[in-house]
Design a protein around this motif. Structure first.
Motif, PDB file in Angstrom:
ATOM      1  N   LEU A 153      -6.947 -21.831  13.444  1.00 17.34           N
ATOM      2  CA  LEU A 153      -6.994 -20.650  12.577  1.00 17.34           C
ATOM      3  C   LEU A 153      -5.663 -20.492  11.854  1.00 17.34           C
ATOM      4  CD1 LEU A 153      -8.217 -17.988  11.538  1.00 17.34           C
ATOM      5  CD2 LEU A 153      -7.471 -16.907  13.684  1.00 17.34           C
ATOM      6  N   LEU A 161      -3.460 -18.181   9.424  1.00 15.59           N
ATOM      7  CA  LEU A 161      -3.348 -16.788   8.992  1.00 15.59           C
ATOM      8  C   LEU A 161      -2.290 -16.652   7.899  1.00 15.59           C
ATOM      9  CD1 LEU A 161      -3.407 -14.924  12.439  1.00 15.59           C
ATOM     10  CD2 LEU A 161      -5.314 -15.337  10.877  1.00 15.59           C
ATOM     11  N   LEU A 169      -4.003  -8.103   8.670  1.00 16.99           N
ATOM     12  CA  LEU A 169      -3.872  -8.758   9.967  1.00 16.99           C
ATOM     13  C   LEU A 169      -4.650  -8.063  11.081  1.00 16.99           C
ATOM     14  CD1 LEU A 169      -0.147  -9.952   9.900  1.00 16.99           C
ATOM     15  CD2 LEU A 169      -2.231 -11.272   9.500  1.00 16.99           C
ATOM     16  N   LYS A 189      -7.687  -7.197  10.798  1.00 15.66           N
ATOM     17  CA  LYS A 189      -8.952  -7.924  10.755  1.00 15.66           C
ATOM     18  C   LYS A 189      -8.810  -9.278  11.456  1.00 15.66           C
ATOM     19  CE  LYS A 189     -10.327  -5.875   6.318  1.00 15.66           C
ATOM     20  NZ  LYS A 189     -10.623  -6.174   4.896  1.00 15.66           N
ATOM     21  N   ALA A 190      -7.643  -9.888  11.287  1.00 16.09           N
ATOM     22  CA  ALA A 190      -7.404 -11.178  11.930  1.00 16.09           C
ATOM     23  C   ALA A 190      -7.435 -11.058  13.452  1.00 16.09           C
ATOM     24  CB  ALA A 190      -6.063 -11.745  11.470  1.00 16.09           C
ATOM     25  N   GLN A 191      -6.927  -9.941  13.976  1.00 16.69           N
ATOM     26  CA  GLN A 191      -6.940  -9.756  15.433  1.00 16.69           C
ATOM     27  C   GLN A 191      -8.374  -9.644  15.957  1.00 16.69           C
ATOM     28  OE1 GLN A 191      -3.907  -6.552  15.164  1.00 16.69           O
ATOM     29  NE2 GLN A 191      -2.931  -7.573  16.882  1.00 16.69           N
ATOM     30  N   PHE A 225      -7.658 -17.837   6.798  1.00 18.91           N
ATOM     31  CA  PHE A 225      -7.710 -16.397   6.545  1.00 18.91           C
ATOM     32  C   PHE A 225      -6.684 -16.085   5.469  1.00 18.91           C
ATOM     33  CE2 PHE A 225      -6.704 -11.960   7.539  1.00 18.91           C
ATOM     34  CZ  PHE A 225      -7.935 -11.418   7.837  1.00 18.91           C
ATOM     35  N   ASN A 228     -12.354 -13.966   4.528  1.00 20.30           N
ATOM     36  CA  ASN A 228     -11.673 -12.791   3.974  1.00 20.30           C
ATOM     37  C   ASN A 228     -10.853 -13.142   2.732  1.00 20.30           C
ATOM     38  OD1 ASN A 228     -11.101  -9.927   4.384  1.00 20.30           O
ATOM     39  ND2 ASN A 228      -9.000 -10.547   4.758  1.00 20.30           N
TER      40      ASN A 228
END
Length: 227
Positions: free
Chosen positions: A40, A42, A52, A54-56, A151, A179
């Motif tokens: 992944l 980021l 971020l 949303k990333a979590q 992402f 995203n």
């Protein structure tokens, strides 16, 4: 002069061995391991730090989806992503479920701490470097299923002197862009957004990889098709 019986039998045995070796080789080509590896990437540049949270949630979902024997790594995209220093966490889950669950908790705690500590966005965005690093990691795992999640808004902003305009090897990897937010300039000319997607799709597919875009993270579970 006719060959002796011993010569004939040696020929038969050699042919049988060659046939068996060919069969074993054919089977090894088709019987790939079914474990999965996920990398992944980021984006931490500019205002993308606001995404971020949303990333979590995404990390939590992926951890819940992976099993013992699967591998996962998370790396940050910044000004120079082609380095292992950008990998903030990586793990291969143990065969013992209780140990694997402990590894998942530790992994998430590490990422929560790292992402929670990011206060300012990176000045540059080296997506190509991160993608190459991700392909190398996925290849090294030897996993049968290899996924690279990006992402990011897919807007690359390189440091002066960086060279990234070359073909990239993405063989055996499914790349999923997540995203992909629209930039302010996309409101002026929506074709810019489409061009970014087409640019990366072309690079991935010409490198032998597969390409998908998923922007509705609420439907992530339905839209990610594990093979």
């Amino acid at each position: 002069m006719k060959p002796g019986l011993g010569v004939v039998w040696r020929g038969v045995i050699a042919a049988a061995l060659l046939g068996a070796l060919s069969l074993i080789s054919a089977c090894s080509d088709t019987q790939r391991p079914d474990n999965r590896a996920v990398y992944l990437l980021l984006d931490t540049s500019g205002t993308y730090t606001e995404e971020l949270d949303k990333a979590q949630s995404l990390i939590a979902y992926l951890l819940g989806s992976l099993d013992s024997g699967d591998s996962m790594a998370v790396a940050l995209i910044d000004g120079g992503s082609f380095t292992e220093k950008n990998i903030v966490a990586k793990v291969t889950f143990d065969d013992r479920p209780s140990v694997a669950n402990g590894q998942k908790r530790a992994f998430k705690e590490t990422l929560d701490e790292v992402l929670g500590g990011i206060e300012r966005g990176a000045a540059n965005t080296d997506i190509t470097g991160g993608v190459i690093q991700g392909h190398d990691y996925l290849t090294e795992t030897g996993a049968g299923q290899r996924y690279l999640f990006v992402f990011s808004d897919l807007e690359e902003d390189l440091q002066e002197g960086q060279i990234r305009d070359f073909p990239i090897d993405m063989s055996g990897v499914e790349v999923v862009a997540l995203n992909v937010t629209k930039l302010r300039r996309d409101n002026i000319d929506p074709r810019d957004y489409a061009k970014r997607l087409e640019h990366w799709q072309g690079r991935v597919e010409s490198g032998g990889g597969q390409w998908r875009v998923i922007n509705d993270l609420e439907r992530l579970g339905d839209m990610i098709q594990w093979r």
